[in-house]
Scaffold this motif. Structure first.
Motif, PDB file in Angstrom:
ATOM      1  N   THR A 258       0.792  -1.067  -0.233  1.00  0.00           N
ATOM      2  CA  THR A 258      -0.125   0.094  -0.023  1.00  0.00           C
ATOM      3  C   THR A 258       0.737   1.127   0.114  1.00  0.00           C
ATOM      4  O   THR A 258       0.118   2.420  -0.168  1.00  0.00           O
ATOM      5  CB  THR A 258      -0.895   0.108   1.193  1.00  0.00           C
ATOM      6  OG1 THR A 258      -0.352   0.186   2.455  1.00  0.00           O
ATOM      7  CG2 THR A 258      -1.911  -1.232   1.264  1.00  0.00           C
ATOM      8  N   ILE A 259       2.136   1.042   0.129  1.00  0.00           N
ATOM      9  CA  ILE A 259       3.132   2.406   0.037  1.00  0.00           C
ATOM     10  C   ILE A 259       3.644   2.203  -1.248  1.00  0.00           C
ATOM     11  O   ILE A 259       3.833   3.082  -2.067  1.00  0.00           O
ATOM     12  CB  ILE A 259       4.113   2.064   1.019  1.00  0.00           C
ATOM     13  CG1 ILE A 259       3.542   2.335   2.433  1.00  0.00           C
ATOM     14  CG2 ILE A 259       5.060   3.565   0.864  1.00  0.00           C
ATOM     15  CD1 ILE A 259       2.561   3.461   2.687  1.00  0.00           C
TER      16      ILE A 259
ATOM     17  N   ALA B 216      -4.087   6.337  -5.867  1.00  0.00           N
ATOM     18  CA  ALA B 216      -3.552   5.304  -6.450  1.00  0.00           C
ATOM     19  C   ALA B 216      -2.190   5.774  -7.234  1.00  0.00           C
ATOM     20  O   ALA B 216      -1.286   5.031  -7.571  1.00  0.00           O
ATOM     21  CB  ALA B 216      -4.579   4.709  -7.676  1.00  0.00           C
ATOM     22  N   LYS B 217      -2.242   6.985  -7.697  1.00  0.00           N
ATOM     23  CA  LYS B 217      -1.347   7.638  -8.481  1.00  0.00           C
ATOM     24  C   LYS B 217      -0.074   7.840  -7.718  1.00  0.00           C
ATOM     25  O   LYS B 217       1.030   7.638  -7.944  1.00  0.00           O
ATOM     26  CB  LYS B 217      -1.528   9.022  -9.241  1.00  0.00           C
ATOM     27  CG  LYS B 217      -0.572   9.784  -9.695  1.00  0.00           C
ATOM     28  CD  LYS B 217      -1.162  11.072 -10.363  1.00  0.00           C
ATOM     29  CE  LYS B 217       0.137  11.737 -10.979  1.00  0.00           C
ATOM     30  NZ  LYS B 217      -0.363  13.176 -11.628  1.00  0.00           N
TER      31      LYS B 217
ATOM     32  N   ALA C 245       5.379   6.361  -5.810  1.00  0.00           N
ATOM     33  CA  ALA C 245       6.334   5.832  -4.654  1.00  0.00           C
ATOM     34  C   ALA C 245       7.061   4.313  -5.215  1.00  0.00           C
ATOM     35  O   ALA C 245       8.363   4.294  -4.983  1.00  0.00           O
ATOM     36  CB  ALA C 245       5.386   5.327  -3.371  1.00  0.00           C
ATOM     37  N   GLY C 246       6.292   3.472  -5.910  1.00  0.00           N
ATOM     38  CA  GLY C 246       7.037   2.369  -6.371  1.00  0.00           C
ATOM     39  C   GLY C 246       8.041   2.610  -7.487  1.00  0.00           C
ATOM     40  O   GLY C 246       9.133   1.974  -7.411  1.00  0.00           O
ATOM     41  N   SER C 247       7.837   3.630  -8.273  1.00  0.00           N
ATOM     42  CA  SER C 247       8.557   3.897  -9.330  1.00  0.00           C
ATOM     43  C   SER C 247       9.846   4.775  -8.888  1.00  0.00           C
ATOM     44  O   SER C 247      10.978   4.392  -9.155  1.00  0.00           O
ATOM     45  CB  SER C 247       8.150   5.014 -10.422  1.00  0.00           C
ATOM     46  OG  SER C 247       8.794   5.248 -11.441  1.00  0.00           O
ATOM     47  N   GLN C 248       9.579   5.443  -8.098  1.00  0.00           N
ATOM     48  CA  GLN C 248      10.798   6.096  -7.108  1.00  0.00           C
ATOM     49  C   GLN C 248      11.934   5.318  -6.748  1.00  0.00           C
ATOM     50  O   GLN C 248      12.863   5.517  -6.547  1.00  0.00           O
ATOM     51  CB  GLN C 248      10.173   7.380  -6.457  1.00  0.00           C
ATOM     52  CG  GLN C 248       9.900   8.587  -6.947  1.00  0.00           C
ATOM     53  CD  GLN C 248       9.105   9.703  -5.967  1.00  0.00           C
ATOM     54  OE1 GLN C 248       8.836   9.374  -4.870  1.00  0.00           O
ATOM     55  NE2 GLN C 248       9.111  10.753  -6.576  1.00  0.00           N
TER      56      GLN C 248
END
Length: 491
Positions: free
Chosen positions: A343-344, A372-373, A378-381
């Motif tokens: 969820t992070i 959601a964005k 956060a995953g991309s960073q």
């Protein structure tokens, strides 16, 4: 395995890219020859600095053929002083798992007999002695995983020359972890390096080959591809993407993937908000990989990660898309994924009820676009900032440093092992393989020290972290269940 030795003529390439200036005495004549070579072929070759991320693509990217023979050049091993840095930056949090992976040998240390025991399941034995890399091959490896892994270790030796200790390591280069905990409850297990691990194994997790490119599937080196994915994200807003969950890959590799196909939208089934595409890599290769470019797959607001035979190298590419990653309950981990938080950095998906869980995640995300964005970002960073090649090499450096501290003997080159040099790994390949190796080459020694390795987590903090992850997953499952109960009550 064929000979890995090549002649001094190939050493010109090594000198050309600044690889052996610290290891060989270069004559004045040799210097001028290098200058002439640079002038003659600089318009044809591509060069990338791994640490700066600079990538220059020339209009003519065909590499000239180099005449190579069978011997590595004679070398004088120089051990320079360690690079100086005022204050080393802190390593990313996932570096703490190094201590956990090496914990089985903390009390006993690692003996030569333990290492030799791992030979029963290893593909190759890798040694570093006085800064020189050697390999002994035991069995056939899928595609070129062994050579690319060795290439990665050579880059580490160039990045931190003279700072990598003498080593003796066994590598298993398949997909599944092999050193099972249940077989070594009363004794220390044999140390074995591998690309992934799970809760039931003692495999020591090491960065996989794909960071230096996967030419068989035309997947570019990570530093190059990561930059391209970032540029794609900047030109494709999350709100403008397809409001569905996307996955493309080989559906035949696992039951979870075959089951995922049932989540696809059809005329006769419920809309599960998923778009699943099977990938036949044999057909794709014949067609020139025209539809498999990862840069062109960041088109949906949500991307699904599902394991294959074990873990999949695709997770970093999926996370890098800025889409909210829907991760179907993974059983395996690689070196950086254990610190991802549900969820992070991603949205957890139940393995048993994956179709309904995917539908709920997409419906929730479309109803809460800001959140959601944010998860997608956060995953991309996480992978764009914490998985730069500098950190990949620093992880390797610290893992091997800590491993070497456990060795209870002085590594030496065994009979049958051969030296691995840049000449061999560049001159022995053509086309994409050569291009990817040159594109992933470390050009200079680092001017700074490796990042600072975090201390081991104390048991209480580690338990709390793992419980936090489990609790976040349970919260999502409870919300899914409540949503389903509400839907059923309305029928």
């Amino acid at each position: 395995m064929g000979s890995l030795h090549f002649s001094p003529s190939c050493g010109v390439i090594k000198t050309l890219y600044g690889m052996i200036g610290r290891q060989h005495k270069i004559t004045t004549l040799g210097f001028f020859l290098v200058i002439l070579l640079i002038t003659a072929i600089s318009v044809q070759w591509m060069d990338m600095s791994i640490l700066s991320g600079a990538f220059q693509r020339n209009s003519n990217s065909v590499f000239p053929e180099v005449s190579c023979s069978t011997e590595c050049p004679e070398r004088t091993v120089l051990v320079p002083e360690a690079a100086q840095s005022s204050v080393a930056e802190a390593c990313p949090e996932y570096f703490r798992w190094i201590h956990e992976d090496l914990k089985p040998w903390k009390a006993t240390g690692i003996t030569r007999e333990m290492v030799e025991k791992a030979r029963e399941v290893a593909h190759i034995r890798v040694l570093v002695v006085s800064g020189v890399l050697y390999v002994e091959k035991f069995k056939q490896v899928f595609q070129t995983r062994d050579m690319v892994t060795l290439w990665g270790i050579l880059q580490l030796l160039t990045l931190y020359p003279g700072r990598v200790p003498d080593l003796d390591m066994m590598f298993e280069l398949g997909d599944m972890p092999v050193i099972k905990k249940q077989a070594y409850r009363a004794a220390a297990p044999p140390p074995l390096f591998h690309y992934c691990g799970d809760s039931s194994s003692h495999d020591i997790v090491f960065p996989d080959w794909s960071f230096w490119g996967w030419p068989e599937l035309k997947i570019r080196p990570w530093e190059v591809l990561k930059k391209e994915l970032q540029e794609t994200n900047e030109g494709r807003k999350w709100e403008d993407r397809e409001p569905f969950a996307y996955w493309k890959g080989n559906t035949k590799l696992s039951l979870a993937r075959r089951d995922l196909v049932n989540c696809n939208a059809t005329d006769n089934k419920e809309e599960w908000n998923a778009r699943i595409y099977d990938m036949d890599w044999h057909r794709e290769k014949k067609q020139g990989f025209n539809t498999s470019d990862l840069v062109n797959q960041c088109t949906h607001r949500y991307k699904i990660y599902v394991e294959g035979i074990s873990w999949s190298v695709s997770q970093k590419y999926i996370l890098a898309c800025d889409s909210m990653s829907l991760v179907i309950n993974p059983h395996y981990y690689d070196f950086f994924t254990r610190s991802l938080i549900p969820t992070i950095h991603f949205w957890p998906i139940s393995e048993k009820n994956k179709c309904r869980a995917i539908k709920y995640a997409v419906d929730w995300g479309n109803a809460h676009p800001k959140q959601a964005k944010g998860i997608g970002r956060a995953g991309s960073q996480y992978v764009q900032e914490k998985l730069i090649m500098k950190y990949v090499y620093d992880y390797m450096f610290h893992l091997l440093q800590e491993y070497a501290k456990l060795l209870r003997y002085q590594p030496s080159v065994p009979e049958g092992a051969v030296e691995v040099c840049y000449e061999a790994l560049i001159c022995s390949v053509k086309g994409l393989r050569k291009r990817y190796r040159l594109n992933s080459m470390v050009n200079n020694a680092s001017e700074s020290s490796p990042c600072s390795l975090p201390l081991p987590s104390n048991p209480q903090n580690l338990r709390a972290f793992l419980e936090k992850k489990r609790d976040l997953i349970r919260q999502v499952e409870l919300r899914e269940a409540a949503n389903e109960n509400s839907r059923q009550a309305q029928l």
